[in-house]
Write a protein that holds these residues in place. Sequence first.
Motif, PDB file in Angstrom:
ATOM      1  N   PHE A  73       0.827  -1.201   0.000  1.00  0.00           N
ATOM      2  CA  PHE A  73       0.000   0.000   0.000  1.00  0.00           C
ATOM      3  C   PHE A  73       0.864   1.254   0.000  1.00  0.00           C
ATOM      4  O   PHE A  73       0.608   2.203  -0.741  1.00  0.00           O
ATOM      5  N   TYR A  74       1.897   1.274   0.822  1.00  0.00           N
ATOM      6  CA  TYR A  74       2.815   2.414   0.899  1.00  0.00           C
ATOM      7  C   TYR A  74       3.417   2.691  -0.479  1.00  0.00           C
ATOM      8  O   TYR A  74       3.461   3.841  -0.924  1.00  0.00           O
ATOM      9  N   LEU A  75       3.869   1.646  -1.158  1.00  0.00           N
ATOM     10  CA  LEU A  75       4.484   1.818  -2.473  1.00  0.00           C
ATOM     11  C   LEU A  75       3.470   2.274  -3.517  1.00  0.00           C
ATOM     12  O   LEU A  75       3.766   3.157  -4.331  1.00  0.00           O
ATOM     13  N   PHE A  76       2.269   1.697  -3.502  1.00  0.00           N
ATOM     14  CA  PHE A  76       1.235   2.101  -4.456  1.00  0.00           C
ATOM     15  C   PHE A  76       0.873   3.576  -4.273  1.00  0.00           C
ATOM     16  O   PHE A  76       0.784   4.328  -5.239  1.00  0.00           O
ATOM     17  N   ARG A  77       0.640   3.976  -3.023  1.00  0.00           N
ATOM     18  CA  ARG A  77       0.264   5.363  -2.761  1.00  0.00           C
ATOM     19  C   ARG A  77       1.386   6.309  -3.183  1.00  0.00           C
ATOM     20  O   ARG A  77       1.150   7.336  -3.821  1.00  0.00           O
ATOM     21  N   SER A  78       2.619   5.941  -2.855  1.00  0.00           N
ATOM     22  CA  SER A  78       3.758   6.781  -3.213  1.00  0.00           C
ATOM     23  C   SER A  78       3.925   6.878  -4.720  1.00  0.00           C
ATOM     24  O   SER A  78       4.193   7.967  -5.253  1.00  0.00           O
ATOM     25  N   LEU A  79       3.758   5.756  -5.418  1.00  0.00           N
ATOM     26  CA  LEU A  79       3.889   5.786  -6.875  1.00  0.00           C
ATOM     27  C   LEU A  79       2.787   6.625  -7.499  1.00  0.00           C
ATOM     28  O   LEU A  79       3.042   7.428  -8.397  1.00  0.00           O
ATOM     29  N   ARG A  80       1.571   6.473  -7.034  1.00  0.00           N
ATOM     30  CA  ARG A  80       0.467   7.262  -7.592  1.00  0.00           C
ATOM     31  C   ARG A  80       0.739   8.755  -7.415  1.00  0.00           C
ATOM     32  O   ARG A  80       0.558   9.535  -8.346  1.00  0.00           O
ATOM     33  N   ASN A  81       1.190   9.131  -6.233  1.00  0.00           N
ATOM     34  CA  ASN A  81       1.492  10.541  -5.983  1.00  0.00           C
ATOM     35  C   ASN A  81       2.604  11.039  -6.900  1.00  0.00           C
ATOM     36  O   ASN A  81       2.537  12.150  -7.423  1.00  0.00           O
ATOM     37  N   ARG A  82       3.620  10.228  -7.127  1.00  0.00           N
ATOM     38  CA  ARG A  82       4.730  10.623  -8.008  1.00  0.00           C
ATOM     39  C   ARG A  82       4.255  10.772  -9.449  1.00  0.00           C
ATOM     40  O   ARG A  82       4.641  11.712 -10.137  1.00  0.00           O
ATOM     41  N   ILE A  83       3.449   9.836  -9.905  1.00  0.00           N
ATOM     42  CA  ILE A  83       2.952   9.913 -11.287  1.00  0.00           C
ATOM     43  C   ILE A  83       2.103  11.160 -11.468  1.00  0.00           C
ATOM     44  O   ILE A  83       2.266  11.898 -12.440  1.00  0.00           O
ATOM     45  N   VAL A  84       1.202  11.411 -10.522  1.00  0.00           N
ATOM     46  CA  VAL A  84       0.341  12.602 -10.615  1.00  0.00           C
ATOM     47  C   VAL A  84       1.197  13.860 -10.613  1.00  0.00           C
ATOM     48  O   VAL A  84       0.987  14.775 -11.431  1.00  0.00           O
ATOM     49  N   ARG A  85       2.174  13.916  -9.725  1.00  0.00           N
ATOM     50  CA  ARG A  85       3.065  15.077  -9.654  1.00  0.00           C
ATOM     51  C   ARG A  85       3.831  15.258 -10.963  1.00  0.00           C
ATOM     52  O   ARG A  85       3.936  16.375 -11.490  1.00  0.00           O
ATOM     53  N   ASN A  86       4.345  14.167 -11.523  1.00  0.00           N
ATOM     54  CA  ASN A  86       5.084  14.252 -12.783  1.00  0.00           C
ATOM     55  C   ASN A  86       4.172  14.623 -13.951  1.00  0.00           C
ATOM     56  O   ASN A  86       4.597  15.317 -14.869  1.00  0.00           O
ATOM     57  N   MET A  87       2.917  14.172 -13.910  1.00  0.00           N
ATOM     58  CA  MET A  87       1.974  14.548 -14.962  1.00  0.00           C
ATOM     59  C   MET A  87       1.639  16.033 -14.889  1.00  0.00           C
ATOM     60  O   MET A  87       1.442  16.675 -15.911  1.00  0.00           O
TER      61      MET A  87
END
Length: 195
Positions: A73-87
Motif C-alpha cells: 500500500f505504501y508503495l502504491f500510494r507513493s507511486l500514484r502521488n509521483r505519477i500525478v506530480r510528474n503529470m
Amino acid sequence: MKTTASDMLLWNTFQQGDREAFARIYNLYIEELLSYGYRVTSNRQLIKDSIQDLFLHLWVHRENLSETDSVKFYLFRSLRNRIVRNMEKHPEVSIQQQESVLENVIGDFPFEHYLMKFESDQEQISRLRRGIEQLSKRQQEVIAFRYQHNFSLEEIADLMQLNNQSVRNLLHRAISQLRSYFELAGWIMLLLPII
C-alpha cells in the motif's frame, strides 16, 4: 490488506540501510508497480521515471520514512502521488490522451477465471470486455484496486484521495454498470459483492 511480519522485518531492515533488503522490496513489488502505473497513464517513460524516482527517494530518505503496516500500500500510494506530480509537471501527458486500460485490467479480474470456467460461450467474455470498456477510468481503477490488489475500501480511498463513501459509490456504479451487460448472470452477482 496487512503485510506479514516478514515483510515488516524486511521494511525495518531496509530502513536500517540493508541493500539486500532494499533489492528484495524492489523485486517483490516491481511487477505490480509497473502494472499499476499503466492503469494511471499509458506513458511508459513517465511510469519508469516515477518508479525510479520513488525508489531513489526511498533509499535516500530511508531513515526518515514512517513505519507502515502495508509495504504494498505504501508503495502504491507513493507511486500514484509521483505519477500525478510528474503529470502536472508535464501537462502534455493528459489523462484524456491515454489509451484504454482494458487490456491491463481485464486479465487480472479474479472473476474472469470463473467466467471462463463456468461459461464456455465467448459472447459472455466479449460482453464483459465491452462492459469494462464502458467504465470510466476511475471505475476501472477502483475495481482493479478492490479485486486485483485486494485493497480495503479505506486503502482505496487513501490511494485515490477520495472519501470512503465516494469509493463505495464508484464501486457500486461500476459493478451495477457491469451487471447491466449480462442478462442471465445471477452467479456473477454473487462473485462481485458491492461492499
